[in-house]
Enzyme design. Sequence first.
Site, short mmCIF file in Angstrom:
data_model
loop_
_atom_site.label_atom_id
_atom_site.label_comp_id
_atom_site.label_asym_id
_atom_site.label_seq_id
_atom_site.Cartn_x
_atom_site.Cartn_y
_atom_site.Cartn_z
N TYR A 199 37.52 8.00 -8.69
CA TYR A 199 37.50 6.62 -9.18
C TYR A 199 36.09 6.05 -9.04
CZ TYR A 199 42.38 7.56 -9.56
OH TYR A 199 43.55 8.14 -9.94
N GLY B 80 47.95 17.99 2.62
CA GLY B 80 48.66 19.23 2.92
C GLY B 80 49.41 19.20 4.23
N ARG C 271 53.23 12.85 0.70
CA ARG C 271 54.52 13.17 0.08
C ARG C 271 55.69 13.11 1.03
NH1 ARG C 271 51.65 18.16 -2.81
NH2 ARG C 271 50.42 17.87 -0.91
N MET D 119 49.62 5.63 -1.51
CA MET D 119 50.31 6.30 -2.63
C MET D 119 50.69 5.32 -3.74
SD MET D 119 52.61 9.24 -0.92
CE MET D 119 53.00 8.24 0.50
N GLN E 89 44.47 -0.72 0.10
CA GLN E 89 43.45 0.13 -0.52
C GLN E 89 42.90 -0.53 -1.79
OE1 GLN E 89 44.18 3.97 -2.55
NE2 GLN E 89 42.78 4.89 -1.09
C1 FMN Z 1 52.64 9.86 -5.60
C2 FMN Z 1 51.26 9.90 -4.98
C3 FMN Z 1 50.40 8.86 -5.22
C4 FMN Z 1 49.12 8.85 -4.62
N1 FMN Z 1 48.31 7.76 -4.79
C5 FMN Z 1 47.16 7.66 -4.10
C6 FMN Z 1 46.42 6.45 -4.12
O1 FMN Z 1 46.81 5.43 -4.70
N2 FMN Z 1 45.25 6.43 -3.42
C7 FMN Z 1 44.79 7.53 -2.75
O2 FMN Z 1 43.71 7.46 -2.14
N3 FMN Z 1 45.50 8.69 -2.69
C8 FMN Z 1 46.68 8.77 -3.34
N4 FMN Z 1 47.43 9.91 -3.22
C9 FMN Z 1 47.02 10.99 -2.30
C10 FMN Z 1 47.67 10.80 -0.92
O3 FMN Z 1 47.11 9.69 -0.26
C11 FMN Z 1 47.51 12.03 0.00
O4 FMN Z 1 46.16 12.24 0.30
C12 FMN Z 1 48.10 13.27 -0.63
O5 FMN Z 1 49.44 13.07 -1.03
C13 FMN Z 1 48.05 14.47 0.33
O6 FMN Z 1 48.84 14.32 1.43
P1 FMN Z 1 50.24 15.14 1.54
O7 FMN Z 1 49.89 16.60 1.41
O8 FMN Z 1 50.75 14.76 2.89
O9 FMN Z 1 51.09 14.68 0.42
C14 FMN Z 1 48.69 9.95 -3.82
C15 FMN Z 1 49.58 11.01 -3.63
C16 FMN Z 1 50.85 11.00 -4.17
C17 FMN Z 1 51.78 12.15 -3.90
#
Ligand code: FMN
Length: 367
Positions: A180, A301, A324, A27, A102
């Site tokens: 990306y 999710g 999240r 994240m 990452q």
């Molecule tokens: C604030 C934020 C920043 C994120 N940054 C990245 C990132 O740098 N690289 C990436 O592959 N995914 C990123 N994601 C996606 C998360 O890795 C994850 O797949 C996504 O939040 C879904 O999972 P969740 O439903 O548990 O939140 C980000 C998500 C959030 C909420």
Amino acid sequence: MVALSALFQPVKLGGKQLNHRIVMAPMTRIRADDNHVPIDLIREHYEQRTTEGGLLITEATLISPNAGGGPHIPGLWTREHIDGWRSVVDAVHKKKGVIYNQLWHKGRVSSSLLMPNNVKPVSASAIAIQGKNSAGQDYEVPRALELDEIPQVIQEYATAAKNAVKAGFDGVEIHGASGYLVDQFITSSSNKRTDKYGGSIENRARFALEVIEAVVEAVGPEKTAIRFSPFGGFQDMNDDTPYETWGYILDQLKNKHPNFSYVHFTEPRLNITNDTGFTDTDDSLDPFRAKWDGVFIASGGYTYDPKLAAEVAETTGNLISFGRSFTSNPDLVERLRNGFPLEKYDRSTFYGGNSRGYADFSNYIQQ
Ligand SMILES: Cc1cc2nc3c(=O)[nH]c(=O)nc-3n(C[C@H](O)[C@H](O)[C@H](O)COP(=O)(O)O)c2cc1C
């Protein structure tokens, strides 16, 4: 109470033994210093979320000065970057956690305002993302990488991977998802090249496979992983044949690198801009799961539905990454283990800022 027991089965990943299957998803949080160096606050954030035998994946980290820039995004190309990350890694290792970095090149998601000498951002093809960027402006039309520039970009991934290992990371996850650079080469909507890197699935997969090859050569297959998002949508990504495209990549990967650390896929329902639900879709990661014998991490999710996470872990053996809910629950693993309630995340503090909403969430206190 052991509420979600399938998530608490140990599993081997790379050379490490994990005690459970709850992974902290990468994240981006935009809190490095002006020179892209991870500061002590970042150390504190990851340290708080460490568990013994638990995997953390860092935020996306710029592999070089050419990788797309952006204020306060961490990097991994200077001595200071390596030292800053080392203090994060040491803190995680002290608590017996496992941590991967990452590796990120933004490609066309960047802008010339963020690039060295204000040159244009690069991509597979000169196709701009439709829609507005985070500053509310149109995305720029990127410059298509010349054939003879591609080896240098690939080498930058390998150098950053070596730097990650120098900092003590247990491995690296190549960011091949979310629109990306790697994804821009793979996906048919963003790659209209007519040379050996465009057209057929084999050609569009070439860049990703060469990046993997270079990183494996730099740090070994057990320390190399990759993340994919075949069902795109985000940042204007749409592949004509996702099952065939990423299926081909998995077949290649499986043949060449049976000891590859892991693959990390985002679920087709993922919609991180939406706080209330999911994208409605019949697509599924199951065909990819069926192809892959190694460690498979699913993301997207599960924050809303830890029971579903346990069900998927139970039926597929997958690890589950949580995004999240990890932001607002530093002790997420213990909360899930004990069935404690989860704290709701604060979207307003996701991107940039200080400790607030980043390192100031507390662990659950039993009444
Ligand atoms: C604030 C934020 C920043 C994120 N940054 C990245 C990132 O740098 N690289 C990436 O592959 N995914 C990123 N994601 C996606 C998360 O890795 C994850 O797949 C996504 O939040 C879904 O999972 P969740 O439903 O548990 O939140 C980000 C998500 C959030 C909420």
